[in-house]
Write a protein that holds these residues in place. Structure first.
Motif, short mmCIF file in Angstrom:
data_model
loop_
_atom_site.label_atom_id
_atom_site.label_comp_id
_atom_site.label_asym_id
_atom_site.label_seq_id
_atom_site.Cartn_x
_atom_site.Cartn_y
_atom_site.Cartn_z
N GLN A 162 0.85 -1.20 0.00
CA GLN A 162 0.00 0.00 0.00
C GLN A 162 0.89 1.25 0.00
OE1 GLN A 162 -2.70 -0.24 3.27
NE2 GLN A 162 -4.44 -0.62 1.92
N GLN A 163 1.92 1.16 0.87
CA GLN A 163 2.81 2.32 0.94
C GLN A 163 3.46 2.53 -0.43
OE1 GLN A 163 5.60 1.60 4.10
NE2 GLN A 163 4.13 2.20 5.71
N HIS A 164 3.85 1.44 -1.05
CA HIS A 164 4.43 1.56 -2.39
C HIS A 164 3.37 2.09 -3.35
CE1 HIS A 164 8.37 0.00 -1.81
NE2 HIS A 164 7.96 -1.21 -1.43
N HIS A 165 2.16 1.55 -3.19
CA HIS A 165 1.07 1.96 -4.06
C HIS A 165 0.75 3.44 -3.81
CE1 HIS A 165 -2.35 1.47 -6.66
NE2 HIS A 165 -3.18 1.94 -5.71
N VAL A 166 0.65 3.76 -2.50
CA VAL A 166 0.37 5.14 -2.15
C VAL A 166 1.53 6.01 -2.65
CG1 VAL A 166 0.18 6.77 -0.21
CG2 VAL A 166 -1.13 4.64 -0.20
N ALA A 167 2.76 5.53 -2.41
CA ALA A 167 3.92 6.31 -2.85
C ALA A 167 3.90 6.42 -4.37
CB ALA A 167 5.20 5.64 -2.37
N ALA A 168 3.55 5.31 -5.02
CA ALA A 168 3.49 5.32 -6.48
C ALA A 168 2.38 6.26 -6.92
CB ALA A 168 3.25 3.91 -7.01
N CYS A 169 1.27 6.19 -6.23
CA CYS A 169 0.14 7.05 -6.56
C CYS A 169 0.56 8.50 -6.31
CB CYS A 169 -1.08 6.71 -5.73
SG CYS A 169 -1.95 5.28 -6.35
N GLN A 170 1.23 8.73 -5.23
CA GLN A 170 1.67 10.09 -4.92
C GLN A 170 2.65 10.55 -6.00
OE1 GLN A 170 3.31 10.03 -0.99
NE2 GLN A 170 1.33 10.50 -0.03
N VAL A 171 3.50 9.63 -6.36
CA VAL A 171 4.46 9.98 -7.40
C VAL A 171 3.69 10.27 -8.69
CG1 VAL A 171 6.31 9.06 -8.87
CG2 VAL A 171 6.37 8.72 -6.40
N VAL A 172 2.74 9.41 -9.02
CA VAL A 172 1.95 9.58 -10.24
C VAL A 172 1.16 10.88 -10.08
CG1 VAL A 172 0.00 8.66 -11.58
CG2 VAL A 172 1.85 7.16 -10.83
N GLU A 173 0.58 11.09 -8.92
CA GLU A 173 -0.22 12.28 -8.68
C GLU A 173 0.67 13.51 -8.77
OE1 GLU A 173 -2.69 14.03 -5.03
OE2 GLU A 173 -3.05 11.90 -5.43
N GLU A 174 1.85 13.40 -8.15
CA GLU A 174 2.76 14.54 -8.23
C GLU A 174 3.18 14.77 -9.68
OE1 GLU A 174 6.08 13.83 -5.57
OE2 GLU A 174 4.79 14.03 -3.82
N GLU A 175 3.40 13.71 -10.37
CA GLU A 175 3.78 13.84 -11.78
C GLU A 175 2.61 14.46 -12.56
OE1 GLU A 175 5.05 10.03 -13.23
OE2 GLU A 175 6.93 10.18 -12.19
N CYS A 176 1.42 13.97 -12.21
CA CYS A 176 0.23 14.49 -12.89
C CYS A 176 0.08 15.96 -12.51
CB CYS A 176 -1.01 13.73 -12.51
SG CYS A 176 -1.17 12.23 -13.42
N GLU A 177 0.26 16.26 -11.32
CA GLU A 177 0.13 17.64 -10.86
C GLU A 177 1.22 18.47 -11.50
OE1 GLU A 177 0.24 19.04 -6.65
OE2 GLU A 177 -1.36 17.57 -6.48
N ASP A 178 2.41 17.94 -11.48
CA ASP A 178 3.50 18.66 -12.12
C ASP A 178 3.17 18.84 -13.62
OD1 ASP A 178 4.97 18.94 -9.85
OD2 ASP A 178 6.27 17.20 -10.25
N GLU A 179 2.65 17.83 -14.19
CA GLU A 179 2.31 17.91 -15.59
C GLU A 179 1.15 18.90 -15.76
OE1 GLU A 179 0.66 14.77 -18.62
OE2 GLU A 179 2.40 13.98 -17.58
N TRP A 180 0.21 18.91 -14.90
CA TRP A 180 -0.91 19.84 -14.95
C TRP A 180 -0.42 21.22 -14.72
CZ3 TRP A 180 -5.71 20.05 -16.52
CH2 TRP A 180 -6.52 21.02 -16.06
N ASN A 181 0.42 21.32 -13.78
CA ASN A 181 0.95 22.64 -13.50
C ASN A 181 1.78 23.10 -14.72
OD1 ASN A 181 -0.12 23.02 -11.02
ND2 ASN A 181 1.63 22.13 -9.96
N GLU A 182 2.42 22.28 -15.34
CA GLU A 182 3.19 22.68 -16.50
C GLU A 182 2.24 23.03 -17.62
OE1 GLU A 182 5.92 19.56 -17.62
OE2 GLU A 182 7.00 19.84 -15.81
N ARG A 183 1.18 22.51 -17.75
CA ARG A 183 0.24 22.77 -18.83
C ARG A 183 -0.51 24.04 -18.50
NH1 ARG A 183 -2.85 17.33 -20.38
NH2 ARG A 183 -1.01 16.23 -20.86
N THR A 184 -0.71 24.25 -17.34
CA THR A 184 -1.45 25.46 -17.05
C THR A 184 -0.51 26.50 -16.78
OG1 THR A 184 -1.74 24.75 -14.79
CG2 THR A 184 -3.67 25.05 -16.18
#
Length: 184
Positions: A162-184
């Motif tokens: 779960q921690q890996h999943h959560v960490a992976a999700c956080q990483v994915v979320e951060e990446e998504c956020e970073d990507e969103w932030n980069e797009r916006t």
């Protein structure tokens, strides 16, 4: 002196010209001597008869004493035999009682031994049962500990996953956020 002897002496006195008074005195003396001799002979016979009677009586008494002694001896022997028989019977009775008591003692000891064996066997079975229960309880405890350990390991693994999943999700979320932030 018998009449024949008197006639004989009278005839001799006439031949020898002995006075008749002397002849009468001689005959009287002879008669006295004869009577005295008969009296002595009679006393002697009486004495001998008395001695014979005493001997017979003594012999009879001795015989009676022997018979009485034999009877007493037989009675004594009978009594001794009776006493010996009673003692032997008593000894046999005591021996029989002793053997009976010994047999009873052995029977009681055998029963006690069997009872002790039974009690020991029950105690051994109880110990074995307790040992089996203890071993089962230890095994159950080990199994429970093992299961708990497995559960803990699975939980840890799930938690890590779960921690890996959560960490992976956080990483994915951060990446998504970073990507969103980069797009916006």
């Amino acid at each position: 002196m018998d009449p024949e002897s008197i006639e004989k002496y009278t005839a001799m006195a006439k031949q020898l010209n002995i006075p008749q008074g002397e002849l009468i005195n001689f005959i009287r003396d002879q008669l006295k001597e004869d009577r005295e001799a008969r009296r002595l002979q009679h006393e002697q016979e009486k004495k001998e008869k008395l001695e014979e009677d005493e001997r017979i009586l003594k012999h009879k008494r001795e015989e009676e004493e022997r018979i009485e002694k034999r009877r007493r001896d037989e009675e004594r022997l009978k009594e001794e035999k009776r006493v010996a028989d009673e003692e032997r019977s008593h000894r046999y009775q005591l021996e029989a009682e002793k053997q009976k008591m010994e047999a009873e003692k052995l029977r009681v000891e055998e029963e006690a031994r069997k009872e002790q064996l039974r009690v020991d066997e029950e105690a051994r079975k109880e110990r074995m049962l307790m040992e089996e229960r203890k071993l089962k309880a230890e095994e159950d405890e080990r199994n429970r500990q093992f299961q708990l350990e497995e559960i803990r390991i699975k939980e840890n693994a799930r938690s890590q996953q779960q921690q890996h999943h959560v960490a992976a999700c956080q990483v994915v979320e951060e990446e998504c956020e970073d990507e969103w932030n980069e797009r916006t």
